[in-house]
Enzyme design. Structure first.
Site, short mmCIF file in Angstrom:
data_model
loop_
_atom_site.label_atom_id
_atom_site.label_comp_id
_atom_site.label_asym_id
_atom_site.label_seq_id
_atom_site.Cartn_x
_atom_site.Cartn_y
_atom_site.Cartn_z
N ARG A 94 -5.03 9.56 31.55
CA ARG A 94 -3.68 10.08 31.82
C ARG A 94 -3.65 10.81 33.16
NH1 ARG A 94 -2.47 14.42 33.15
NH2 ARG A 94 -3.38 15.50 31.39
N GLU A 137 -7.68 24.62 47.05
CA GLU A 137 -8.82 24.79 47.98
C GLU A 137 -9.90 25.61 47.27
OE1 GLU A 137 -7.28 26.38 51.65
OE2 GLU A 137 -6.01 24.61 51.96
N GLU A 367 -2.96 22.16 36.88
CA GLU A 367 -1.48 22.15 36.94
C GLU A 367 -0.90 23.51 36.53
OE1 GLU A 367 0.48 19.50 37.70
OE2 GLU A 367 -0.73 17.71 37.34
N ASP A 371 -2.40 31.09 31.69
CA ASP A 371 -1.89 32.43 32.04
C ASP A 371 -0.89 32.38 33.18
OD1 ASP A 371 -3.07 33.84 30.01
OD2 ASP A 371 -4.88 34.34 31.14
P1 TGC Z 1 7.03 31.44 44.75
O1 TGC Z 1 7.32 32.48 45.81
O2 TGC Z 1 7.38 31.72 43.34
O3 TGC Z 1 7.74 30.07 45.19
C1 TGC Z 1 7.59 29.52 46.48
C2 TGC Z 1 8.72 28.52 46.69
O4 TGC Z 1 8.58 27.46 45.75
C3 TGC Z 1 9.75 27.42 44.89
N1 TGC Z 1 9.26 27.08 43.55
C4 TGC Z 1 9.48 25.91 42.96
N2 TGC Z 1 10.18 24.84 43.36
C5 TGC Z 1 10.22 23.78 42.54
N3 TGC Z 1 9.58 23.76 41.35
C6 TGC Z 1 8.87 24.81 40.92
N4 TGC Z 1 8.22 24.77 39.76
C7 TGC Z 1 8.79 25.96 41.73
N5 TGC Z 1 8.17 27.16 41.64
C8 TGC Z 1 8.47 27.83 42.75
C9 TGC Z 1 10.36 28.79 44.99
O5 TGC Z 1 11.74 28.76 44.68
C10 TGC Z 1 10.10 29.12 46.43
O6 TGC Z 1 11.03 28.37 47.20
P2 TGC Z 1 11.60 28.95 48.61
O7 TGC Z 1 12.65 27.98 49.03
O8 TGC Z 1 12.11 30.33 48.32
O9 TGC Z 1 10.44 28.99 49.54
O10 TGC Z 1 5.50 31.04 44.86
P3 TGC Z 1 4.20 31.89 44.67
O11 TGC Z 1 3.33 31.65 45.86
O12 TGC Z 1 4.51 33.31 44.34
O13 TGC Z 1 3.50 31.17 43.43
C11 TGC Z 1 3.86 31.40 42.15
C12 TGC Z 1 2.93 30.63 41.15
C13 TGC Z 1 1.67 31.42 40.88
C14 TGC Z 1 3.71 30.47 39.89
C15 TGC Z 1 2.53 29.26 41.72
O14 TGC Z 1 1.81 29.42 42.85
C16 TGC Z 1 1.80 28.36 40.76
O15 TGC Z 1 2.41 27.60 40.01
N6 TGC Z 1 0.42 28.35 40.80
C17 TGC Z 1 -0.36 27.35 40.07
C18 TGC Z 1 -0.93 26.35 41.05
C19 TGC Z 1 -1.01 24.97 40.46
O16 TGC Z 1 -0.37 24.64 39.48
N7 TGC Z 1 -1.79 24.12 41.11
C20 TGC Z 1 -1.89 22.75 40.67
C21 TGC Z 1 -2.69 21.93 41.63
S1 TGC Z 1 -2.54 20.19 41.35
C22 TGC Z 1 -3.36 19.91 39.92
O17 TGC Z 1 -3.84 20.77 39.26
C23 TGC Z 1 -3.46 18.49 39.51
S2 TGC Z 1 -4.42 18.21 38.12
C24 TGC Z 1 -3.63 16.83 37.61
C25 TGC Z 1 -4.31 15.92 36.75
O18 TGC Z 1 -5.48 15.55 37.00
O19 TGC Z 1 -3.61 15.47 35.79
P1 FAD Z 2 -8.31 30.64 39.69
O1 FAD Z 2 -6.97 30.59 40.34
O2 FAD Z 2 -9.42 31.26 40.44
O3 FAD Z 2 -8.14 31.38 38.28
C1 FAD Z 2 -9.27 31.86 37.54
C2 FAD Z 2 -8.73 32.66 36.34
O4 FAD Z 2 -7.95 33.77 36.84
C3 FAD Z 2 -7.80 31.85 35.45
O5 FAD Z 2 -8.01 32.23 34.11
C4 FAD Z 2 -6.40 32.29 35.89
O6 FAD Z 2 -5.43 32.16 34.86
C5 FAD Z 2 -6.66 33.75 36.25
N1 FAD Z 2 -5.68 34.27 37.20
C6 FAD Z 2 -5.46 33.85 38.47
N2 FAD Z 2 -4.47 34.55 39.02
C7 FAD Z 2 -4.05 35.44 38.08
C8 FAD Z 2 -3.04 36.45 38.03
N3 FAD Z 2 -2.23 36.68 39.07
N4 FAD Z 2 -2.90 37.16 36.90
C9 FAD Z 2 -3.69 36.92 35.82
N5 FAD Z 2 -4.64 35.98 35.79
C10 FAD Z 2 -4.82 35.26 36.92
N6 FAD Z 2 -5.92 20.54 42.22
C11 FAD Z 2 -5.30 19.75 43.13
O7 FAD Z 2 -4.74 20.22 44.11
N7 FAD Z 2 -5.26 18.39 42.93
C12 FAD Z 2 -5.81 17.80 41.86
O8 FAD Z 2 -5.73 16.56 41.72
C13 FAD Z 2 -6.50 18.61 40.92
N8 FAD Z 2 -7.15 18.04 39.87
C14 FAD Z 2 -7.95 18.82 39.05
C15 FAD Z 2 -8.77 18.20 38.11
C16 FAD Z 2 -9.62 18.97 37.32
C17 FAD Z 2 -10.55 18.31 36.37
C18 FAD Z 2 -9.59 20.38 37.43
C19 FAD Z 2 -10.48 21.23 36.56
C20 FAD Z 2 -8.78 21.00 38.38
C21 FAD Z 2 -7.97 20.23 39.21
N9 FAD Z 2 -7.19 20.80 40.23
C22 FAD Z 2 -6.53 20.01 41.14
C23 FAD Z 2 -7.30 22.24 40.48
C24 FAD Z 2 -6.47 23.10 39.52
O9 FAD Z 2 -5.11 22.99 39.78
C25 FAD Z 2 -6.95 24.54 39.65
O10 FAD Z 2 -8.25 24.59 39.09
C26 FAD Z 2 -6.04 25.52 38.97
O11 FAD Z 2 -4.81 25.63 39.66
C27 FAD Z 2 -6.67 26.92 38.84
O12 FAD Z 2 -7.25 27.33 40.04
P2 FAD Z 2 -8.76 27.87 40.08
O13 FAD Z 2 -9.62 26.91 39.36
O14 FAD Z 2 -9.07 28.17 41.48
O15 FAD Z 2 -8.74 29.20 39.21
#
Ligand code: TGC
Ligand code: FAD
Length: 389
Positions: A94, A137, A367, A371
């Protein structure tokens, strides 16, 4: 592996159209006939089964919600059903489809030029080109706003430098969506040909989770990207809008993994005799089964309603956070309980629950960790962000 028995206590599938039922069944059959027989060995070997890509393409699994450019333009419920069925097989399979479709094809379709769309989307839909997504990163996961990857404008090109980590599909990708800070210090997205000079990948090995999925580091050293490959979106809303779609898919997908585990737990408990009767006849085991069954049913209702909100354009990111957070948690708990019900057999590869359990340890983190979604909801209901700025 025995045939899968569906779980649909509140008849959510009564709302499916004939086409949606056919799509569900076609992917269910594919998972049963093509994924389940090989996936345990792929997991053991740490191998992504590339041989499944063309069949997955034929099933319409790549970019299913995109309209045009060879893509089917299905509604969100159909996309959710597809991800649920796929993840019943394995979260890594998936993941492949999520990242390729929602995180690589979607930004091209939403923010790319006509030229980019025409060039990439039909081939990506057919699985001829594979995509990945580089946001995270080494030092910036939950907080991508701190990213240090840079895109410097030089004439009609950008020069990219940086280091991305955890990119799913990275080592097998033909095209990478790279998010980097520009000269304006804002986040921009780039469609990068992975054959470009200075673009290198290396696999992240020694994983105990998502072993049938490719996880990669991406190193960018003076990678020259044509200005025409810059996406037309500024700021983190670019990558976050892609994550909305992928997180939606996970809210459904995790249910598939949970359903596979529950089905395994129930069948095992009915057949495993300890003391005088099947363990399913003991109250403590029934309590565990009922907990799984109830949580799956509630998760299905949550996912279905989320899809309705999405299809009627009423969904907000916070709706997605609740469903991703809840459904992955209940799936992980279901996998762990199944492992327990299977006793010692639960720690072997003769059963699925251990693999699903280990996979879900990644799904709960990627994603947006559980938390982080809790904090997104906390901010929504209190109006107070708990993140440091
Ligand atoms: P923040 O100041 O809240 O927002 C920055 C700008 O982004 C807008 N925004 C959104 N827009 C669309 N959809 C959303 N869900 C949005 N959330 C925020 C927001 O309105 C703002 O826009 P603008 O126009 O004012 O600039 O951002 P922040 O830096 O304070 O971050 C908040 C936080 C912690 C919630 C966010 O950074 C976050 O979601 N962190 C988690 C990072 C994450 O999910 N990384 C995923 C990496 S990819 C991955 O994991 C793929 S694995 C997939 C797989 O293998 O299936
Ligand atoms: P961290 O951000 O260092 O977090 C560590 C712990 O601290 C977590 O428990 C978190 O909840 C907690 N924490 C962090 N901030 C706070 C806060 N403010 N308050 C309280 N608790 C907090 N990324 C991509 O870009 N592309 C991909 O395709 C992708 N694929 C992935 C595939 C796999 C198998 C995995 C494991 C990860 C992948 N990721 C990808 C990365 C993924 O999105 C990150 O691992 C995730 O966003 C968490 O970041 P981190 O691992 O650096 O943890």
């Amino acid at each position: 592996m025995s045939q899968f028995n569906d779980i649909d206590f509140y008849s959510t599938s009564e709302k499916y159209s004939k086409e949606q039922l056919e799509i569900r069944d076609s992917i269910r059959d594919f998972v049963q006939s093509d994924v389940i027989p090989i996936i345990e060995q792929c997991h053991i070997d740490g191998r992504f089964p590339k041989e499944l890509i063309s069949k997955m393409a034929d099933l319409g699994l790549f970019g299913p919600t995109i309209k045009g450019y060879g893509c089917p333009g299905y509604d969100y419920l159909t996309y959710g059903i597809m991800m649920q069925e796929l993840e019943r097989g394995d979260s890594g399979i998936r993941s492949f489809a999520s990242v390729h479709g929602s995180l690589a094809m979607y930004p091209i379709s939403e923010y790319g030029s006509e030229e980019l769309k025409n060039h990439y989307l039909p081939k990506m839909n057919r699985g001829e080109l594979i995509g990945c997504f580089g946001l995270t990163e080494p030092n910036f996961g939950s907080n991508p706003s701190g990213m240090v990857t840079r895109a410097q404008k030089q004439g009609d090109h950008f020069i990219l430098n940086g280091h991305k980590r955890w990119a799913t599909n990275g080592c097998i990708a033909d095209v990478a969506i790279i998010w980097a800070k520009g000269d304006d210090d804002k986040v921009h997205g780039f469609v990068v040909d992975t054959q470009s000079e200075g673009f290198t990948t290396r696999p992240i090995e020694k994983k105990f989770s998502l072993r049938a999925s490719v996880s990669s580091e991406i190193l960018l050293e003076n990678v020259k990207v044509p200005a025409s490959h810059k996406l037309d979106v500024v700021g983190l809303k670019g990558p976050f809008s892609c994550l909305n779609l992928a997180r939606f898919g996970i809210a459904f997908g995790a249910l598939g993994a949970a359903m596979a585990c529950y089905d395994e737990a129930l069948s095992y408990a009915k057949n495993r005799i300890q003391f005088s009767k099947p363990i399913a006849g003991y109250q403590l085991v029934q309590s565990k089964l009922v907990k799984m069954f109830s949580e799956i049913t509630k998760g299905q209702l949550l996912a279905q309603r989320l899809a309705e909100l999405a299809d009627s354009h009423q969904w907000q990111p916070q709706h997605i956070s609740l469903a991703k957070m809840n459904n992955v948690r209940i799936a992980l708990d279901t996998a762990r309980e199944t492992r327990d019900i299977l006793g010692a057999n639960g720690v072997t590869h003769d059963f699925q629950c251990g693999r699903h359990m280990m996979n879900l340890e990644s799904v709960v983190t990627y994603e947006g960790t559980e938390d982080i979604h809790r904090l997104i909801l906390g901010q929504h209901i209190t109006g107070l962000p708990a993140f440091d700025r």
